[in-house]
Design an enzyme around this catalytic site. Structure first.
Site, PDB file in Angstrom:
ATOM      1  N   GLU A  30       0.892  -1.169   0.000  1.00 21.24           N
ATOM      2  CA  GLU A  30       0.000   0.000   0.000  1.00 21.24           C
ATOM      3  C   GLU A  30       0.924   1.210   0.000  1.00 21.24           C
ATOM      4  OE1 GLU A  30      -3.335  -0.091  -0.002  1.00 21.24           O
ATOM      5  OE2 GLU A  30      -3.438  -2.267   0.092  1.00 21.24           O
ATOM      6  N   CYS A  58      -2.272   9.100   2.862  1.00 17.63           N
ATOM      7  CA  CYS A  58      -2.000   8.637   1.493  1.00 17.63           C
ATOM      8  C   CYS A  58      -3.124   9.052   0.551  1.00 17.63           C
ATOM      9  CB  CYS A  58      -1.823   7.127   1.497  1.00 17.63           C
ATOM     10  SG  CYS A  58      -3.146   6.293   2.369  1.00 17.63           S
TER      11      CYS A  58
HETATM   12  P1  NAD Z   1       8.284   4.955   4.732  1.00 13.64           P
HETATM   13  O1  NAD Z   1       8.218   4.216   3.444  1.00 13.64           O
HETATM   14  O2  NAD Z   1       9.435   5.834   4.974  1.00 13.64           O
HETATM   15  O3  NAD Z   1       8.255   3.924   5.964  1.00 13.64           O
HETATM   16  C1  NAD Z   1       7.221   2.989   6.117  1.00 13.64           C
HETATM   17  C2  NAD Z   1       7.732   1.809   6.934  1.00 13.64           C
HETATM   18  O4  NAD Z   1       8.739   1.132   6.172  1.00 13.64           O
HETATM   19  C3  NAD Z   1       8.393   2.214   8.251  1.00 13.64           C
HETATM   20  O5  NAD Z   1       8.069   1.268   9.245  1.00 13.64           O
HETATM   21  C4  NAD Z   1       9.862   2.150   7.899  1.00 13.64           C
HETATM   22  O6  NAD Z   1      10.692   1.938   9.029  1.00 13.64           O
HETATM   23  C5  NAD Z   1       9.896   0.946   6.971  1.00 13.64           C
HETATM   24  N1  NAD Z   1      11.049   0.872   6.063  1.00 13.64           N
HETATM   25  C6  NAD Z   1      11.880   1.857   5.665  1.00 13.64           C
HETATM   26  N2  NAD Z   1      12.833   1.359   4.839  1.00 13.64           N
HETATM   27  C7  NAD Z   1      12.585   0.037   4.712  1.00 13.64           C
HETATM   28  C8  NAD Z   1      13.193  -1.021   3.985  1.00 13.64           C
HETATM   29  N3  NAD Z   1      14.253  -0.824   3.204  1.00 13.64           N
HETATM   30  N4  NAD Z   1      12.655  -2.264   4.065  1.00 13.64           N
HETATM   31  C9  NAD Z   1      11.549  -2.492   4.819  1.00 13.64           C
HETATM   32  N5  NAD Z   1      10.938  -1.525   5.542  1.00 13.64           N
HETATM   33  C10 NAD Z   1      11.441  -0.288   5.483  1.00 13.64           C
HETATM   34  O7  NAD Z   1       6.901   5.752   4.873  1.00 13.64           O
HETATM   35  P2  NAD Z   1       6.455   6.803   5.990  1.00 13.64           P
HETATM   36  O8  NAD Z   1       7.206   8.065   5.780  1.00 13.64           O
HETATM   37  O9  NAD Z   1       6.443   6.168   7.327  1.00 13.64           O
HETATM   38  O10 NAD Z   1       4.919   7.001   5.565  1.00 13.64           O
HETATM   39  C11 NAD Z   1       4.521   7.810   4.525  1.00 13.64           C
HETATM   40  C12 NAD Z   1       4.287   7.038   3.248  1.00 13.64           C
HETATM   41  O11 NAD Z   1       3.367   5.982   3.456  1.00 13.64           O
HETATM   42  C13 NAD Z   1       3.651   7.907   2.172  1.00 13.64           C
HETATM   43  O12 NAD Z   1       4.259   7.628   0.943  1.00 13.64           O
HETATM   44  C14 NAD Z   1       2.197   7.473   2.169  1.00 13.64           C
HETATM   45  O13 NAD Z   1       1.503   7.696   0.969  1.00 13.64           O
HETATM   46  C15 NAD Z   1       2.352   6.017   2.448  1.00 13.64           C
HETATM   47  N6  NAD Z   1       1.101   5.464   2.955  1.00 13.64           N
HETATM   48  C16 NAD Z   1       0.352   4.703   2.120  1.00 13.64           C
HETATM   49  C17 NAD Z   1      -0.876   4.215   2.546  1.00 13.64           C
HETATM   50  C18 NAD Z   1      -1.745   3.390   1.649  1.00 13.64           C
HETATM   51  O14 NAD Z   1      -2.695   2.793   2.143  1.00 13.64           O
HETATM   52  N7  NAD Z   1      -1.478   3.324   0.364  1.00 13.64           N
HETATM   53  C19 NAD Z   1      -1.321   4.518   3.842  1.00 13.64           C
HETATM   54  C20 NAD Z   1      -0.516   5.306   4.658  1.00 13.64           C
HETATM   55  C21 NAD Z   1       0.699   5.780   4.212  1.00 13.64           C
END
Ligand code: NAD
Length: 478
Positions: free
Chosen positions: A251, A285
């Protein structure tokens, strides 16, 4: 101050020598808690624990799983205010929004319990197959996938954790949860609800840390049967490269459009955009990032929208009267502030807002934004709405589809022909007619097209994605 450790094999651990990181309020910069960071060996133990947990839980009849989940839901309801306070403190989300988020926790767990318990298979009409008689019986049965790794972002630290943990447990899987590094306290409170409800040891494990340090180990491990990730498109792409052959739900990010047509109810559209563009400081998002408005109604729309946006109170997230709190960090606020400055210096017009105070940015409207500008194309994740002029409906649909994303979209029109065209032609996982994309029922299928993701959440869909279906054929001797 709250301290959260690692949850492995049913015990909260704070092993000696591990790094303990402060969780800091984005509003006051005061520490609000501490979190113990996992090391490689901890991830390994958490996965071992989850494998054992998955055996236990898979053999637990659905009615017993349901009992545990319903008790966890009751506890989540009972602890709602505590949950809201923690969400507010660690993310800077206003307490009124945090209460709204916390109020959904129990219900998501209940939905997951019921959906997980009602996995009906199919009976197969094998005798319709050429040459097959009535000597065989075929049907499908459900089986949990096994170990689910759940990785979540900071912006809805309760909701998004539960949209993974609830369906995974409901379907009979074990979980290794890795919450966002900025919001681990909310996740630990939720995990405690499941433990207090009697979840057997090892069925739910929690590891904390930066995704860049422990993410690849978690998602690539062969003991993991499914990775359920919510976060940015960049990280989602990295996960696809290392996960290997396993089930994957992603997502991801978005730049969600709203089309305001000339037959829209302008007042309704302005009201909805003033909510959908700014809730959680635009860190959703499905936030409205782009308003694409037909030129005939553009001035009227901006005139209706501006006072509503100016009326949004931004400030101390802990105060009841605050509508919108901070962004997740001062550096994110600076990023959003810079992006607004850049698009304005490239020729767009700042209608209102866009000032920064620490981690807060005042709700902004920017008009005359070219559809191809990065301010429209790239995910902003901040409290600003761009306005782009469309000459007609064809142009509006083309603009709506012009980004790499396709999560949610909204169309304001009271013309049925326009609405039907838009719902068919706009490439988004959820299309709202006469509302913005910022609306979600926890039971509906929810997920993006294009670079916004793979697969869908929403409790029933997620339970299904966390279930393996086996086809069984009984052969008689005649
Ligand atoms: P992010 O991608 O920076 O982090 C999300 C999660 O991934 C965190 O727990 C982080 O520690 C982990 N992560 C980071 N690097 C990783 C790796 N290499 N491997 C595995 N996990 C890793 O996102 P964020 O800044 O926490 O959240 C914002 C983003 O999330 C925005 O892009 C938003 O659109 C998206 N989002 C999407 C939805 C949806 O339903 N489509 C919902 C909420 C947020």
């Amino acid at each position: 101050m709250k301290k959260t450790g690692l949850l492995i094999a049913g015990q909260w651990e704070s092993p000696a020598g591990h790094i303990v990181q402060e969780v800091v309020s984005p509003f006051s910069s005061e520490p609000v808690g501490e979190v113990v960071l996992a090391e490689r060996a901890d991830i390994d133990r958490a996965l071992d624990s989850a494998v054992l947990g998955s055996h236990t839980w898979r053999k637990t009849p659905a009615h017993e799983r349901t009992k545990v989940l319903l008790e966890a839901a009751r506890l989540a309801d009972e602890r709602q205010e505590e949950l809201a306070q923690i969400i507010c403190k660690e993310t800077g989300k206003s307490i009124r929004e945090a209460r709204g988020e916390a109020s959904r926790a129990g219900e998501i767990i209940r939905l997951s319990a019921f959906e997980g318990a009602h996995r009906y298979g199919q009976s197969l009409p094998l005798d319709a197959n050429l040459g097959t008689g009535l000597d065989k019986v075929g049907y499908t049965i459900a089986q949990p996938v096994g170990v689910v790794v759940a990785i979540t972002p900071f912006n809805y630290p309760s909701l998004l954790v539960l949209h993974k943990v609830g369906p995974a447990l409901g379907a009979g899987n074990s979980v290794v949860m890795k919450p966002a590094a900025q919001a681990p306290l909310t996740a630990s409170l939720l995990a405690q609800c499941f433990l207090d409800a009697g979840l057997p040891e090892g069925v739910l494990n929690v590891v904390n840390g930066a995704g860049r340090d422990i993410g690849a180990q978690l998602v690539s491990d062969p003991r993991v049967n499914k990775v359920s990730f919510t976060g940015s498109t960049a990280v989602g792409e990295q996960i696809t490269k290392v996960a290997g052959v396993k089930k994957l739900s992603l997502e991801l990010g978005a730049s969600s459009p709203v089309v305001v047509t000339q037959d829209a109810d302008i007042e309704q559209a302005a009201h909805a955009v003033a909510l959908g563009g700014y809730i959680n400081a635009g860190q959703v998002c499905i936030s409205v990032q782009r308003v694409i408005v037909e030129s005939a109604v553009e001035d009227a729309f901006i005139e209706a929208l501006t006072p509503k946006v100016n009326a949004i109170t931004v400030g101390d997230p802990g105060k009841d009267e605050t509508m919108v709190g901070t962004l997740i960090s001062e550096s994110d606020a600076a990023r959003v502030h810079t992006a607004i400055g850049q698009v304005v210096s490239d020729g767009a017009e700042l209608v209102t807002g866009g000032e920064r105070d620490g981690a807060m940015v005042s709700p902004a409207i920017v008009r005359n934004v070219p559809g191809e500008h990065s301010f429209a194309q790239d995910e902003l994740f901040g409290p600003a709405v761009s306005i782009t002029t469309a000459q007609d409906l064809d142009h509006a649909i083309q603009l709506a589809n012009s980004t790499r994303y396709g999560l949610g979209a909204g169309v304001f029109s009271h013309n049925m022909d326009t609405s039907i065209r838009a719902m068919r032609e706009i490439d988004a996982g959820v299309v709202h007619i006469n509302w913005t994309p910022l609306w979600r029922a926890d039971l509906m299928p929810y997920g993006g097209l294009k670079d916004s993701g793979i697969g869908k959440e929403g409790v029933r869909t997620a339970v299904n994605d966390m279930t393996d279906w086996k086809t069984i054929i009984l052969h008689s001797r005649v």
